[in-house]
Design an enzyme around this catalytic site. Structure first.
Site, PDB file in Angstrom:
ATOM      1  NE  ARG A  20      -0.645  -0.744   4.853  1.00  0.00           N
ATOM      2  CZ  ARG A  20      -0.353   0.111   5.835  1.00  0.00           C
ATOM      3  NH1 ARG A  20      -0.706   1.371   5.724  1.00  0.00           N
ATOM      4  NH2 ARG A  20       0.264  -0.298   6.925  1.00  0.00           N
ATOM      5  CE1 TYR A 160       8.842   7.449   9.834  1.00  0.00           C
ATOM      6  CE2 TYR A 160       9.109   9.837   9.765  1.00  0.00           C
ATOM      7  CZ  TYR A 160       8.809   8.647   9.131  1.00  0.00           C
ATOM      8  OH  TYR A 160       8.471   8.645   7.799  1.00  0.00           O
TER       9      TYR A 160
HETATM   10  P1  NDP Z   1       2.154   3.293   4.800  1.00  0.00           P
HETATM   11  O1  NDP Z   1       1.941   3.263   6.278  1.00  0.00           O
HETATM   12  O2  NDP Z   1       1.032   3.685   3.911  1.00  0.00           O
HETATM   13  O3  NDP Z   1       2.737   1.875   4.303  1.00  0.00           O
HETATM   14  C1  NDP Z   1       3.848   1.320   4.936  1.00  0.00           C
HETATM   15  C2  NDP Z   1       4.221   0.038   4.234  1.00  0.00           C
HETATM   16  O4  NDP Z   1       5.344  -0.541   4.926  1.00  0.00           O
HETATM   17  C3  NDP Z   1       3.093  -0.986   4.273  1.00  0.00           C
HETATM   18  O5  NDP Z   1       3.084  -1.721   3.075  1.00  0.00           O
HETATM   19  C4  NDP Z   1       3.509  -1.884   5.442  1.00  0.00           C
HETATM   20  O6  NDP Z   1       3.012  -3.213   5.364  1.00  0.00           O
HETATM   21  C5  NDP Z   1       5.018  -1.893   5.260  1.00  0.00           C
HETATM   22  N1  NDP Z   1       5.697  -2.333   6.474  1.00  0.00           N
HETATM   23  C6  NDP Z   1       5.694  -1.747   7.705  1.00  0.00           C
HETATM   24  N2  NDP Z   1       6.425  -2.463   8.560  1.00  0.00           N
HETATM   25  C7  NDP Z   1       6.915  -3.538   7.868  1.00  0.00           C
HETATM   26  C8  NDP Z   1       7.729  -4.642   8.204  1.00  0.00           C
HETATM   27  N3  NDP Z   1       8.204  -4.805   9.436  1.00  0.00           N
HETATM   28  N4  NDP Z   1       8.036  -5.546   7.237  1.00  0.00           N
HETATM   29  C9  NDP Z   1       7.557  -5.387   5.974  1.00  0.00           C
HETATM   30  N5  NDP Z   1       6.764  -4.376   5.602  1.00  0.00           N
HETATM   31  C10 NDP Z   1       6.444  -3.455   6.539  1.00  0.00           C
HETATM   32  O7  NDP Z   1       3.406   4.251   4.598  1.00  0.00           O
HETATM   33  P2  NDP Z   1       3.777   5.238   3.410  1.00  0.00           P
HETATM   34  O8  NDP Z   1       3.477   4.631   2.109  1.00  0.00           O
HETATM   35  O9  NDP Z   1       3.237   6.571   3.744  1.00  0.00           O
HETATM   36  O10 NDP Z   1       5.368   5.342   3.627  1.00  0.00           O
HETATM   37  C11 NDP Z   1       6.302   4.565   2.895  1.00  0.00           C
HETATM   38  C12 NDP Z   1       7.694   5.004   3.293  1.00  0.00           C
HETATM   39  O11 NDP Z   1       7.843   6.410   3.055  1.00  0.00           O
HETATM   40  C13 NDP Z   1       7.988   4.800   4.789  1.00  0.00           C
HETATM   41  O12 NDP Z   1       9.323   4.392   4.959  1.00  0.00           O
HETATM   42  C14 NDP Z   1       7.780   6.190   5.375  1.00  0.00           C
HETATM   43  O13 NDP Z   1       8.500   6.381   6.558  1.00  0.00           O
HETATM   44  C15 NDP Z   1       8.260   7.063   4.238  1.00  0.00           C
HETATM   45  N6  NDP Z   1       7.708   8.429   4.286  1.00  0.00           N
HETATM   46  C16 NDP Z   1       6.373   8.656   4.130  1.00  0.00           C
HETATM   47  C17 NDP Z   1       5.878   9.953   4.191  1.00  0.00           C
HETATM   48  C18 NDP Z   1       4.433  10.279   4.000  1.00  0.00           C
HETATM   49  O14 NDP Z   1       4.079  11.470   4.092  1.00  0.00           O
HETATM   50  N7  NDP Z   1       3.549   9.342   3.735  1.00  0.00           N
HETATM   51  C19 NDP Z   1       6.774  11.099   4.432  1.00  0.00           C
HETATM   52  C20 NDP Z   1       8.160  10.730   4.567  1.00  0.00           C
HETATM   53  C21 NDP Z   1       8.599   9.444   4.484  1.00  0.00           C
HETATM   54  P3  NDP Z   1       1.575  -3.613   6.016  1.00  0.00           P
HETATM   55  O15 NDP Z   1       0.547  -3.225   5.008  1.00  0.00           O
HETATM   56  O16 NDP Z   1       1.724  -5.089   6.209  1.00  0.00           O
HETATM   57  O17 NDP Z   1       1.452  -2.855   7.308  1.00  0.00           O
END
Ligand code: NDP
Length: 252
Positions: A20, A160
Site C-alpha cells: 500500500r 522516527y
Molecule cells: P504506509 O503506512 O502507507 O505503508 C507502509 C508500508 O510498509 C506498508 O506496506 C507496510 O506493510 C510496510 N511495512 C511496515 N512495517 C513492515 C515490516 N516490518 N516488514 C515489511 N513491511 C512493513 O506508509 P507510506 O506509504 O506513507 O510510507 C512509505 C515510506 O515512506 C515509509 O518508509 C515512510 O517512513 C516514508 N515516508 C512517508 C511519508 C508520508 O508522508 N507518507 C513522508 C516521509 C517518508 P503492512 O501493510 O503489512 O502494514
C-alpha cells in the site's frame, strides 16, 4: 503522469512494503515500464495475489516475497530462494516503514526498538542480504526511503527522525563502499505525502501543515514513484550518495 524510463523494462527490482501507500505506487509505476517487480508484503495471501494481478495488468512481471523486514532469517531465505531460481536483483527500494508520533517523554523502549528495527535495521539487513547478489547484477541502484524529518527533526517524532537520519548515513556509506562495483545508492526524503501514514492526521493538522508548504499541498504517491523510477534507471547513472527532497518546498 507516470514518467517513463525505457531501461527499466525487464529490470528486476525488489520493493519492501509494497502492499500500500508509496510502495504500491512505486510498484505500479515500475510495472508500467515493464519491470519485473519483486513486491515484498507481510499480510494475507489473497491481497498479495490481487496485487500481483494488478501489476501484471499494468504491464510488468510480478513476484511476491513474503517476509517481515525485522525477521532476518525469513527475509534472507525468501531473497536467496528468489535469486537462486530467477536470477540477480538489480534494483532495491527500501520503502517499508512505520511511525509512532509521541513525545520523547512518553516513548516506550519497545516502541523505539520497533521503529529503529523496521526503518533502519530492516533496510540495512535487506541491503546486506542482497549485497553479494548485487556483485553479479548490472547497473544496480538502491533507493532508500528516508524523510525530511530525518533532515530537519520534528517534535513527537524523535525515534522516527533518528531512524530516518540513520538511513542517510547508511546510504552514503553504501554509496562509497559499493561504487567501485557500479552499485549506486541514493536517498529520497519525502515531505507530506497522501497515504495511510498521513491520513492518521486530523483535518485541522493537515490544513496547518499545508500552509507551511510553499506548493500548498501534500504530495502524491505517484510523484514519489516518478523520482524513484528516475533513481532506479540509468537516466541517473552519475548520481550516487545523494539525498533528494520531494516536499513541495517545505524544507527550503
Ligand atoms: P504506509 O503506512 O502507507 O505503508 C507502509 C508500508 O510498509 C506498508 O506496506 C507496510 O506493510 C510496510 N511495512 C511496515 N512495517 C513492515 C515490516 N516490518 N516488514 C515489511 N513491511 C512493513 O506508509 P507510506 O506509504 O506513507 O510510507 C512509505 C515510506 O515512506 C515509509 O518508509 C515512510 O517512513 C516514508 N515516508 C512517508 C511519508 C508520508 O508522508 N507518507 C513522508 C516521509 C517518508 P503492512 O501493510 O503489512 O502494514
Amino acid at each position: 503522469m507516470i514518467a517513463t524510463f525505457a531501461d527499466l523494462k525487464d529490470k528486476v527490482i525488489l520493493i519492501t512494503g509494497a502492499g500500500r501507500g508509496i510502495g504500491k505506487d512505486i510498484s505500479l509505476a515500475l510495472a508500467a515500464q515493464g519491470a519485473h517487480v519483486v513486491f515484498n508484503y507481510r499480510g494475507d495471501e489473497s491481497k498479495a495475489m490481487e496485487l500481483k494481478e494488478e501489476l501484471e495488468r499494468a504491464g510488468g512481471r510480478a513476484t511476491g516475497l513474503k517476509f517481515d523486514v525485522t525477521d532476518y532469517p525469513a527475509m534472507t531465505k525468501a531473497i536467496d530462494e528468489f535469486t537462486k531460481t530467477v536470477g540477480p536483483i538489480s534494483g532495491l527500494v527500501n520503502n517499508a516503514g512505520i511511525s509512532k508520533d509521541t513525545l520523547l517523554l512518553r516513548l516506550k523502549p519497545e516502541e523505539i526498538s520497533s521503529i529503529i528495527d523496521t526503518n533502519l535495521k530492516g533496510s540495512m539487513m535487506v541491503t546486506q542480504a542482497l549485497s553479494r547478489n548485487f556483485l553479479k547484477a548490472e547497473h544496480v541502484s538502491i533507493v532508500n526511503m528516508s524523510s525530511i524529518v530525518g533532515l530537519m527533526g520534528n517534535p513527537s517524532q524523535a525515534a522516527y527522525a533518528a531512524s530516518k537520519a540513520g538511513l542517510i548515513g547508511f546510504s552514503k556509506s553504501v554509496a562509497k563502499e559499493l561504487a567501485s562495483r557500479n552499485v549506486r545508492c541514493n536517498v529520497i526524503c519525502p515531505g507530506f505525502i497522501q497515504t495511510d501514514m498521513t491520513d492518521a492526521l486530523n483535518d485541522k493538522a493537515k490544513e496547518e501543515y499545508s500552509k507551511s508548504i510553499p506548493l500548498a499541498r501534500f504530495g502524491s504517491t505517484q510523484e514519489v514513484a516518478n523520482l524513484t523510477c528516475f533513481l532506479l534507471s540509468r537516466a541517473s547513472s552519475y548520481i550516487t550518495g545523494e539525498v533528494i527532497k520531494i516536499d513541495g518546498g517545505l524544507y527550503i
